[in-house]
Design an enzyme around this catalytic site. Sequence first.
Site, PDB file in Angstrom:
ATOM      1  CG  HIS A  17      -2.137  -0.960   0.849  1.00  0.00           C
ATOM      2  ND1 HIS A  17      -2.186  -2.242   1.318  1.00  0.00           N
ATOM      3  CD2 HIS A  17      -3.227  -0.793   0.062  1.00  0.00           C
ATOM      4  CE1 HIS A  17      -3.267  -2.828   0.852  1.00  0.00           C
ATOM      5  NE2 HIS A  17      -3.922  -1.981   0.098  1.00  0.00           N
TER       6      HIS A  17
ATOM      7  CD  GLU B 199      -9.815  -7.876  -1.784  1.00  0.00           C
ATOM      8  OE1 GLU B 199      -8.805  -7.307  -2.216  1.00  0.00           O
ATOM      9  OE2 GLU B 199     -10.547  -7.368  -0.915  1.00  0.00           O
TER      10      GLU B 199
ATOM     11  CG  ASP C   6      -5.441  -8.535  -0.986  1.00  0.00           C
ATOM     12  OD1 ASP C   6      -4.328  -8.703  -0.462  1.00  0.00           O
ATOM     13  OD2 ASP C   6      -6.198  -7.602  -0.671  1.00  0.00           O
TER      14      ASP C   6
ATOM     15  CB  CYS D  91     -10.267  -1.931  -8.296  1.00  0.00           C
ATOM     16  SG  CYS D  91     -10.579  -3.111  -6.973  1.00  0.00           S
TER      17      CYS D  91
HETATM   18  C1  PEP Z   1      -6.540  -5.541  -4.287  1.00  0.00           C
HETATM   19  O1  PEP Z   1      -6.330  -6.381  -3.400  1.00  0.00           O
HETATM   20  O2  PEP Z   1      -6.251  -5.723  -5.486  1.00  0.00           O
HETATM   21  C2  PEP Z   1      -7.173  -4.250  -3.959  1.00  0.00           C
HETATM   22  C3  PEP Z   1      -7.543  -3.426  -4.899  1.00  0.00           C
HETATM   23  O3  PEP Z   1      -7.278  -3.921  -2.633  1.00  0.00           O
HETATM   24  P1  PEP Z   1      -6.014  -3.472  -1.747  1.00  0.00           P
HETATM   25  O4  PEP Z   1      -4.859  -3.243  -2.676  1.00  0.00           O
HETATM   26  O5  PEP Z   1      -6.393  -2.237  -1.027  1.00  0.00           O
HETATM   27  O6  PEP Z   1      -5.818  -4.646  -0.853  1.00  0.00           O
HETATM   28 MG    MG Z   2      -7.252  -6.092  -1.489  1.00  0.00          MG
END
Ligand code: PEP
Ligand code: MG
Length: 587
Positions: free
Chosen positions: A198, A440, A464, A511
Amino acid sequence: MTGDAPGEVRFQGVGVSSGIARGTIHVVRDDLDDVPRYGISAAQVTNEIGRFETALIQTRAQILKMQQQIAEAIGAKDAGIFDAHLLVVEDRTLIDEVLRKLETDLCNVESVFQEVASNYSETLSKIDDPYLRERVLDIQDVAKRVVRNLQGKAPKAFLSLAEPHILVAHNITPSDTATMNREQVLGLATDLGSRTSHTAIMARSLNIPAIVGLHDVTEVLETGQPVLLDGYNGLLILRPTPDTLWHYGELEQRKGQEAEQLTGLRETKSTTRDGRHIVLSANIELPGDVEAVSRNGAEGIGLYRTEFLYLNRTTLPSEEEQYEAYRKVAERVAPHPLIIRTFDLGGDKIAGTLDQGDELNPFMGWRAIRFCLAHVDIFKAQLRAILRTSAVGNVKIMFPMISGLEELRRALVVLAECKEELARSGESYGAETEVGAMIEVPSAAIAADMLAREVDFFSIGTNDLIQYTVAADRMNERVAHLHEPTHPSILRLLKTVSDAAHANKLWVGVCGEMAGDLTLVPLLLGLGIDELSVSATLVPRVKRAVQSVTISECEQLVAEALGLDTAAAILALCTQIAQNRYGDLLS
Ligand code: PEP
Ligand code: MG
């Protein structure tokens, strides 16, 4: 590390946020053990005492909880070792000395506490008494915990440096990134981390050039040294020569021209050459990111990571505060949609306010929807705020980390209760707010046909989904090579989800970071993905990629890729089409 010219040294990592930064570095070695020391005014002493008291209470509660867990698991006798830990948090000599030094030294409480605790344990370790020597270990253990609790709430000194600098750190947490002074941080470089951590995602949103996975660079570099950070190629160059600086000057000029050309795409549609419209939206972490959404020509927000509202603060955001935050974003992007993901706390995103405890495998632990379903009050406050926002904007709700139908249904029950509560209190809310599930977790992908009957859309979180499918922690640079979006298993899972969505007349988006990988856009389009949600800064490039291909050639690509058995072979096929259609964007 390679020496290219006298004086110049190059460190190779992974470029995760593009751009060039030049400046002097500030090195932070380990965010836990390296306790920063900074001055405070006399007026701030009361506040520091308050923080200290809260940290002691929190530490005491954590020790009691551990004691109880151990007593339940292996018996009261073994849990007795924590009695000594409890004595440390109640030790008047230690506490009084900290309070006294706070007044005299006028420094932040974690540094004062760290100093007092280490002097105290040093004195005890010199006394020839086995009982007291054992207490030294207790003090060190508890001191670490108190400092950690203090750091969870305190503004970190390195986040507020007054001079422009390139931050070089062992690790930077997403909450650090969310609160850092963007004006002063020219670039980021870390020993740890990977593309989908992140911190990397935040750096892209904030448009800060960043490199991760530099292994032990913090051991080698010193604060004050001049560097050039190349976020395109993951290179950190110490003492760049005039030749290097000239070369990078040219590169920056070229990238500037390219960016200018791409701004011309802002008002154009993300439609393929054979006429299929792909919804191209942006991911945001902080309400302030919304500016970049329309500026880059995105059609709304496909993922609002609301948990960032929770990080680095001392109180929980109330329903009202959340409503205000969501409403502003929704109004800003209207009439386009705003997809609000409910809190995805846990993993690498730990809130200072919540005691989530230490977990051995945080990404597989008490995260996201699991955490919310265990804290229904927190969950409901958020759901009510979102439902109320839905009355004033085009808002959709999305649940993270859904692993199966029962979990999804439990979340839907809580949502229905929130609607009833709002109706009873006469509040206006969006009764028909669309609800989606993030896909995910592999179990959700495999059972997508079952989930599809109970939601309005899917959004695939590939960050994920890939880490769980190939069992490679997305934070760990040593296994980052296994994080392959073109792995045949990932391709099969994506196809399963897309087919299940369409068979049930749902739309499906992606996403995760895969959606913003230009080489992979044709693969996603060929799989029938209806929406791509990417970091706002990537929107213009992804739009160009979408506009450059036809759906039929993308479908042909997927048909061939499904017959291949290695990630490398599938990637090669994707690279070929991307090179042919928009090779200039890839250089
Ligand atoms: C993902 O897991 O691809 C996602 C978009 O959520 P995050 O990156 O916040 O875990
Ligand atoms: Mg995620």
